[in-house]
Design a protein around this motif. Structure first.
Motif, PDB file in Angstrom:
ATOM      1  N   SER A 143       1.573   4.354  -2.866  1.00 11.66           N
ATOM      2  CA  SER A 143       1.274   5.737  -2.483  1.00 11.66           C
ATOM      3  C   SER A 143       2.394   6.713  -2.813  1.00 11.66           C
ATOM      4  O   SER A 143       2.185   7.930  -2.774  1.00 11.66           O
ATOM      5  N   PHE A 162       0.839  -1.196   0.000  1.00 11.52           N
ATOM      6  CA  PHE A 162       0.000   0.000   0.000  1.00 11.52           C
ATOM      7  C   PHE A 162       0.876   1.250   0.000  1.00 11.52           C
ATOM      8  O   PHE A 162       0.632   2.197  -0.763  1.00 11.52           O
ATOM      9  N   ALA A 211      -4.444   3.974  -2.306  1.00 11.55           N
ATOM     10  CA  ALA A 211      -3.045   4.220  -1.964  1.00 11.55           C
ATOM     11  C   ALA A 211      -2.524   5.479  -2.655  1.00 11.55           C
ATOM     12  O   ALA A 211      -1.809   6.294  -2.043  1.00 11.55           O
ATOM     13  N   VAL A 251       2.365   2.694   6.790  1.00 10.68           N
ATOM     14  CA  VAL A 251       2.104   3.445   5.561  1.00 10.68           C
ATOM     15  C   VAL A 251       2.439   4.915   5.759  1.00 10.68           C
ATOM     16  O   VAL A 251       3.036   5.562   4.875  1.00 10.68           O
TER      17      VAL A 251
END
Length: 306
Positions: free
Chosen positions: A81, A77, A195, A235
């Motif tokens: 991004s 993820f 993402a 993340v």
């Protein structure tokens, strides 16, 4: 001295929120830095990235020790991004401060509504699960009922098991149903879009993106709320580092003293806030998060528009 004490105090509160919810640091840091500490909006977004990064690094170990971090999905993820983070960081520097803060407030309103709906739905699921678990199971029946160390069920058991109804349950929370055919492929476009959007928002607004990551990890990947909160920290770390690097070469200035003092208080708060998440219902965490977002949105829009 008063400014330093204010930065420490507010940073401590922000850290508790990040540690407990796995999200929320940036949405608090940006308005506080702008309206409380008098920092320009563009500088505040850059400083917020540093604060979120340090706080997430301090909060992650607790969630990792409790196996609430999905490393594989989190890294994938975060990797997707990166593109959005670079684009958002470059675009942010070109947007006027007034418009930047107005868009920030509008975004918070939308996310607060979405998270409130999620909190109410999760609360209904918890009550249904508790009621179903309270019924006696026939001793002659071969059903396997999942038991968990959860404040709702208050029973010890494995971290994640498959119950008789075909649902995976993690800490008492139902995850997405298991099906033999194509369990994840229909959600791949949603994961990629989420993402990329997370990275863009992180770079553009200087927020960690946890308010997007947490619900997307729950909806798209079927993670339990508590596991999604822990994974969101991973993340956030990667997205904020990317966004900071993308700001190199721009005219954005960072007040390092205020930023690092704020970050120090936030890091301590993150360590204190981590254990709180294990003592609260997932629906309670989501509800508190939605209320927090609504309050920050109201303050931001009122201060900006007036």
């Amino acid at each position: 001295m008063e400014l330093v004490l204010l930065a420490i105090g507010v940073g401590l509160c922000v850290g508790v929120v990040v540690g407990a919810l796995g999200a929320g640091g940036g949405i608090l840091a940006v308005p506080v830095l702008v309206f409380g500490l008098g920092m320009p909006a563009h500088s505040a977004t850059a400083s917020s990235l540093i604060i979120v990064l340090i706080t997430a690094l301090a909060s992650l170990p607790h969630h990792a020790r409790n196996r609430n971090v999905d490393w594989r999905n989190g890294l994938v993820f975060a990797g997707v991004s990166v593109v959005g983070a670079v684009l958002g960081s470059r675009l942010s520097a070109l947007v006027p401060e007034h418009l930047l803060l107005t868009l920030f407030g509008a975004m918070l309103v939308a996310v607060a509504i979405a998270m409130l709906r999620r909190a109410l739905r999760t609360r209904r699921e918890e009550r249904a699960e508790a009621a179903a678990h309270g019924r006696a199971v026939d001793a002659d029946c071969a059903e396997t009922v999942a038991t968990h160390d959860d404040p709702v069920l208050d029973q010890p058991g494995p971290d994640t098991v498959e119950a008789a109804d075909g649902m995976l349950r993690h800490h008492g929370e139902p995850e997405l149903p298991t099906t033999p055919a194509r369990p994840s492929s229909p959600r791949l476009p949603l994961v990629i879009a989420a993402a990329t959007l997370t990275g863009f928002l992180t770079g553009f607004f200087g927020v960690g993106g946890g308010f997007i990551v947490v619900p997307m990890l729950v909806i798209a990947l079927g993670l339990a709320m508590r596991r999604a909160s822990g994974t969101s920290l991973l993340v956030m770390i990667i997205a904020t580092i990317t966004s900071l690097l993308a700001r190199l070469g721009t005219d954005v200035q960072i007040d390092w003293v205020t930023t690092l003092v704020f970050a120090a208080g936030s890091a301590v708060g993150g360590i204190l806030g981590g254990p709180l998440s294990s003592k609260a219902r997932p629906s309670t965490l989501a509800l508190l998060f939605s209320v927090l977002l609504g309050g920050v949105a109201a303050v931001t829009l009122v201060q900006t528009l007036l």
